[in-house]
Write a protein that holds these residues in place. Structure first.
Motif, short mmCIF file in Angstrom:
data_model
loop_
_atom_site.label_atom_id
_atom_site.label_comp_id
_atom_site.label_asym_id
_atom_site.label_seq_id
_atom_site.Cartn_x
_atom_site.Cartn_y
_atom_site.Cartn_z
N ASP A 59 0.84 -1.35 -0.24
CA ASP A 59 -0.11 -0.02 0.00
C ASP A 59 0.80 1.28 0.03
OD1 ASP A 59 -1.86 -1.68 0.18
OD2 ASP A 59 -2.88 -0.97 1.90
N ALA A 60 1.95 1.30 -0.37
CA ALA A 60 2.73 2.58 -0.61
C ALA A 60 2.19 3.39 -1.59
CB ALA A 60 4.27 2.26 -0.93
N GLY A 61 2.13 4.72 -1.55
CA GLY A 61 1.33 5.47 -2.56
C GLY A 61 0.00 5.95 -2.15
N MET A 62 -0.58 4.85 -1.33
CA MET A 62 -2.04 5.27 -0.95
C MET A 62 -2.20 6.45 -0.33
SD MET A 62 -4.63 4.33 1.51
CE MET A 62 -4.31 3.19 2.39
N MET A 85 0.92 1.57 -5.25
CA MET A 85 -0.19 1.47 -5.71
C MET A 85 -0.27 2.83 -6.63
SD MET A 85 -2.54 0.84 -2.32
CE MET A 85 -4.19 0.78 -3.12
N MET A 86 -0.05 2.51 -7.91
CA MET A 86 0.11 3.58 -8.95
C MET A 86 -1.08 4.71 -9.17
SD MET A 86 3.40 3.22 -9.79
CE MET A 86 3.30 4.62 -10.50
N PRO A 87 -2.35 4.18 -9.08
CA PRO A 87 -3.42 4.93 -9.36
C PRO A 87 -3.77 6.05 -8.26
CG PRO A 87 -4.14 2.63 -9.86
CD PRO A 87 -2.78 2.77 -8.98
N HIS A 109 2.04 -2.95 -6.58
CA HIS A 109 0.77 -3.31 -5.96
C HIS A 109 -0.28 -3.22 -6.91
CE1 HIS A 109 -0.77 -5.15 -2.42
NE2 HIS A 109 -1.70 -4.07 -2.06
N LEU A 110 -0.47 -3.94 -8.17
CA LEU A 110 -1.38 -3.74 -8.96
C LEU A 110 -2.81 -3.59 -8.51
CD1 LEU A 110 0.02 -6.45 -11.54
CD2 LEU A 110 0.45 -4.14 -11.55
N THR A 111 -3.41 -2.44 -8.90
CA THR A 111 -4.58 -1.91 -8.12
C THR A 111 -5.77 -1.80 -9.17
OG1 THR A 111 -3.04 -0.53 -6.77
CG2 THR A 111 -5.52 0.25 -6.75
N HIS A 179 -3.07 -5.91 -5.30
CA HIS A 179 -4.08 -5.33 -4.39
C HIS A 179 -5.39 -6.00 -4.04
CE1 HIS A 179 -5.54 -2.24 -1.47
NE2 HIS A 179 -6.53 -1.87 -2.45
N MET A 180 -5.59 -6.44 -2.90
CA MET A 180 -6.85 -7.21 -2.50
C MET A 180 -6.93 -8.36 -3.08
SD MET A 180 -9.35 -3.99 -1.94
CE MET A 180 -10.95 -5.15 -1.70
N GLY A 181 -5.86 -8.99 -3.77
CA GLY A 181 -5.75 -10.40 -4.57
C GLY A 181 -6.66 -10.39 -5.69
N THR A 182 -7.22 -9.34 -6.44
CA THR A 182 -8.07 -9.32 -7.39
C THR A 182 -7.54 -10.12 -8.54
OG1 THR A 182 -8.36 -6.73 -6.87
CG2 THR A 182 -9.24 -7.75 -8.78
#
Length: 378
Positions: A59-62, A85-87, A109-111, A179-182
């Motif tokens: 969760d860096a960037g969040m 988290m790039m977005p 952390h692909l979001t 991220h969140m295991g999506t």
């Protein structure tokens, strides 16, 4: 890329034939590590029995607090890897932190979700991926919503855009995770995730070995659905692990993913830093003794969460507790006492590259020997 796509699809189709056997195995005892052959730690050059550990901050960037916690837990504590988290709006600050600390092992952390009520973010491809937008014009709040509304093509395009954007900001990812295991929600999304990792040459977080701790976590959920999910992971994880390895990428053996739930009472609300620290340290120390041989990634969410974090989420106490524990010398002492080797995704990739020539030589020698054996005798 097309070849990788076909190989992964073949693995997924082959899963059905062995599902009944896997379900039966999932209801019994965990698989024997010895029966499965050498761990990925051994294949990367560590001695048999080595327990290698990545202490990974999500969760860096969040948020600003997430960035401060990630940086502090790595530069002053025992954490040694992070994903971004790039977005999210605070990604620029963390990109600057990484410019000042290029030694940090930083992945993505692909979001694909935006889960909080009042603090949310849009996909990078908001204008071209309508399936990734909810009725507020941001990423959906849940994994189920993403699966139900977005196409696999939209999802793949978005994660590729996140990789490109990271590189634009000067971040060269050491690994990818979800991220969140999506991206683990369906075989189709898992296929795209693995395919992107192979195509870009970036290691992918996927427990492709014995997965002892992760399987225990899934089975502990109880019920037939949990048993089936564990069976799918056990079979598919090993097959995709083999495929990632044969494609030149390193693979981890196991995933420890329970620290987020280590919080007492009503979400830890009202606990002092001292109380949070003691609660988390006790559990981190105990967890070190539970690690099995091989490479394990232990996920945490270290954050310098304070009163302002409450405007984002009620998860501040468990995140702050992670930070306090990772800074505590008792956790570092437990790692040393257990003989655990700390590693990073960057080191895993370097080791994988180092063993590749020997593998190629061995394969070439075996092929030549087979040809000689098959040749007609004069």
């Amino acid at each position: 890329m097309l070849q990788a796509h076909r190989l992964v699809r073949g693995i997924l189709l082959g899963l059905a034939a062995s599902m009944l056997a896997s379900l039966s195995a999932a209801t019994g005892q965990p698989s024997s590590i010895d029966a499965a052959g050498p761990t990925y730690a051994e294949r990367l050059g560590w001695p048999p029995g080595t327990r290698a550990l990545i202490v990974h901050v999500d969760d860096a960037g969040m948020s600003h607090e997430s960035n401060l916690g990630a940086l502090q837990s790595i530069t002053e504590g025992i954490a040694n890897s992070v994903s971004v988290m790039m977005p999210c709006p605070w990604v620029f600050e963390f990109a600057e932190m990484l410019r000042r600390h290029p030694e940090i092992d930083a992945g993505l952390h692909l979001t694909l979700t935006s889960e909080w009520d009042l603090y949310r973010w849009r996909p990078l491809l908001a204008g071209t991926a309508p399936g990734l937008l909810d009725d507020q014009g941001v990423l959906p709040a849940t994994v189920a919503e993403v699966v139900g509304s977005a196409t696999a093509d939209e999802i793949e395009a978005e994660i590729r855009a996140q990789i490109a954007y990271a590189r634009q900001l000067g971040i060269e990812p050491t690994h990818l995770d979800s991220h969140m295991g999506t991206l683990f929600a369906t075989p189709q999304l898992l296929e795209r995730y693995v395919e992107v990792g192979i195509d870009t040459g970036i290691p992918v977080m996927l427990p492709g070995g014995h997965a002892t701790l992760l399987l225990q976590q899934l089975r502990a959920e109880g019920g037939a659905a949990a048993v089936e999910r564990a069976a799918q992971l056990e079979q598919l994880g090993r097959q995709l692990g083999d495929h990632l390895w044969s494609s030149g990428l390193p693979v981890i053996d196991d995933l420890h993913n329970t620290t987020y739930g280590w919080i007492p009472g009503d979400g830890g609300e009202g606990l002092s830093d001292a109380e949070l620290r003691e609660y988390k340290v006790e559990r981190y120390v105990a967890a070190m003794s539970e690690l099995r041989p091989g490479i394990t990634m232990m996920i945490n969410h270290a954050s310098a969460a304070g009163e302002h974090f409450l405007a984002i989420s009620g998860s501040g106490p468990t995140r702050r507790g992670d930070l306090l524990a990772l800074l505590d010398p008792r956790v570092a002492a437990a790692v040393a006492e257990q003989g655990i080797v700390l590693t990073t995704w960057r080191e895993l990739m370097a080791r994988r590259s180092a063993v590749a020539p020997a593998e190629a030589a061995a394969t070439s020698g075996s092929a030549a020997a087979a040809q000689r054996a098959a040749a007609p005798r004069p």
